[in-house]
Write a protein that holds these residues in place. Sequence first.
Motif, short mmCIF file in Angstrom:
data_model
loop_
_atom_site.label_atom_id
_atom_site.label_comp_id
_atom_site.label_asym_id
_atom_site.label_seq_id
_atom_site.Cartn_x
_atom_site.Cartn_y
_atom_site.Cartn_z
N UNK A 107 1.90 6.86 -6.83
CA UNK A 107 0.95 8.07 -7.16
C UNK A 107 1.46 9.26 -7.18
N UNK A 108 2.11 9.50 -5.67
CA UNK A 108 2.76 10.75 -5.48
C UNK A 108 3.89 11.37 -6.19
N UNK A 140 1.13 4.12 -2.96
CA UNK A 140 0.93 5.76 -2.52
C UNK A 140 2.07 6.42 -2.99
N UNK A 181 -4.01 1.96 -9.05
CA UNK A 181 -5.29 1.76 -8.05
C UNK A 181 -5.59 0.37 -7.97
N UNK A 195 -2.34 4.75 -14.30
CA UNK A 195 -3.20 5.09 -12.95
C UNK A 195 -4.12 3.79 -12.48
N UNK A 196 -4.87 3.32 -13.54
CA UNK A 196 -5.65 2.18 -13.19
C UNK A 196 -4.82 1.01 -12.70
N UNK A 198 -9.70 -8.43 -11.40
CA UNK A 198 -9.17 -7.14 -11.53
C UNK A 198 -7.75 -6.90 -12.30
N UNK A 233 2.62 10.45 -10.47
CA UNK A 233 1.24 10.87 -11.00
C UNK A 233 0.74 10.48 -12.15
N UNK A 234 0.50 9.05 -12.21
CA UNK A 234 0.26 8.42 -13.49
C UNK A 234 -1.31 8.76 -13.97
N UNK A 235 -1.47 8.67 -15.31
CA UNK A 235 -2.84 8.74 -15.80
C UNK A 235 -3.09 7.62 -16.49
N UNK A 241 -6.33 -9.94 3.15
CA UNK A 241 -7.97 -10.70 3.76
C UNK A 241 -7.46 -12.07 3.46
N UNK A 273 -3.63 -1.39 -5.37
CA UNK A 273 -3.98 -0.94 -3.95
C UNK A 273 -5.01 -1.92 -3.40
N UNK A 274 -6.08 -2.04 -4.49
CA UNK A 274 -7.04 -2.84 -4.18
C UNK A 274 -6.83 -3.92 -3.79
N UNK A 308 0.96 -1.25 -0.10
CA UNK A 308 -0.03 0.03 0.03
C UNK A 308 0.85 1.29 0.07
N UNK A 309 1.87 1.31 0.97
CA UNK A 309 2.86 2.41 0.88
C UNK A 309 3.50 2.78 -0.15
#
Lengths: 215, 215
Positions: free
Chosen positions: A67-68, A64, A81, A77-78, A203, A71-73, A92, A84-85, A60-61
């Motif tokens: 992203x920081x 993030x 994301x 970006x997808x 996903x 700044x992908x698009x 879990x 992350x999911x 997760x870190x």
Amino acid sequence: MRTRFHEELEQLTGMLEQMCLRDETAIATATRALLETDIEQAEHAIDLCAHVEAMGQDAEDAAVMLLALQAPVASELRRVVTALQLSANLARMGGLCAHIAGLVRRRHPHPVMPDPLRETVSRMGAAAVSMAASAAQVLATGDAEAAAALEGRDDVMDQLHRDLLNHILGPEYTGGTTTAVDLALLGRYYERFADHTVEVGRRTLFTTTGSTEPE
Amino acid sequence: MRTRFHEELEQLTGMLEQMCLRDETAIATATRALLETDIEQAEHAIDLCAHVEAMGQDAEDAAVMLLALQAPVASELRRVVTALQLSANLARMGGLCAHIAGLVRRRHPHPVMPDPLRETVSRMGAAAVSMAASAAQVLATGDAEAAAALEGRDDVMDQLHRDLLNHILGPEYTGGTTTAVDLALLGRYYERFADHTVEVGRRTLFTTTGSTEPE
């Protein structure tokens, strides 16, 4: 800059694959603990799960950070994301293995399961292990067919889950209420574990091909 | 640009709050269906849950759009990432309500639960409803004390869950295996629902204050 992004995304995907392989080991270990009433294997499975959780935080870190700094698009970006999911799904899965191992620990030195159900539970365990292995493969290769095959194997898991419940609720069942409750929860843990592997496949496929169907 | 970002982040948070309020209605409706053996309420709860799932997809899309168009950094990035994670928790809460309502539908016209356990299940339902309401409040206001209070209420839920299991597994239980299995799963659904509300509070608090402890 873009090359750097792809390197880091590859590292992140590698972290997810490692989590998934760890989940595979954890579910195999928890299932062995369950079938052999082996407290040491149960403790080992619980340790593995704590490790998966920590790996999830690292992933997760890393996402993030990516992203920081980058700044992908669009599709890049997808993919971040999705990573992350997926880290949440994979963490879990570890938690569910810990629940299975926890049942072994709670009932020790007694077995969780009566002998007539060993076969069904053993098959649920084997299905879960192989689904985790396939999910790791999808993460490593983005293989659309492997991702789609996970859904088919989930049907097998659902059938095993129904068999388990039908046995507990059938007239031949004589295992008592505690065991019935343990087995109902156990079935739920394996089924949820399998659901998460399907989610990982779906996903990953979606971000690789933009579709949830195999090409 | 920054003002636009804050407006859109506020909209996104508003979507999450709406999801959470919908979850609150869904768990209240599913619990009523359960206590009153009411198939119409069960169907209504299942519809609400499908709606929450669709809202989750909208929230996820809005978060990705925000990342793509505004490329936030630092604490603003963390807030969007949290929103993404929360949309998964909130969608899952809806899924758990659908499982509870599904049990009512499966057993209809028979009640899921024997009379001696109505009180415990009714209290679990009330706890879940109030936890969802608090989680929505934390989303709306970022209230650190409400977020911390959720953890205390989760202990109450865990105790009710233990009471339920102890009753099923105790010597006075005469409800039969099917009911025992249904109740064990039911207890698990309520407990997981509550866990997700705690997670919503904790994650929201973390992004608001950078800490998981109340100030």
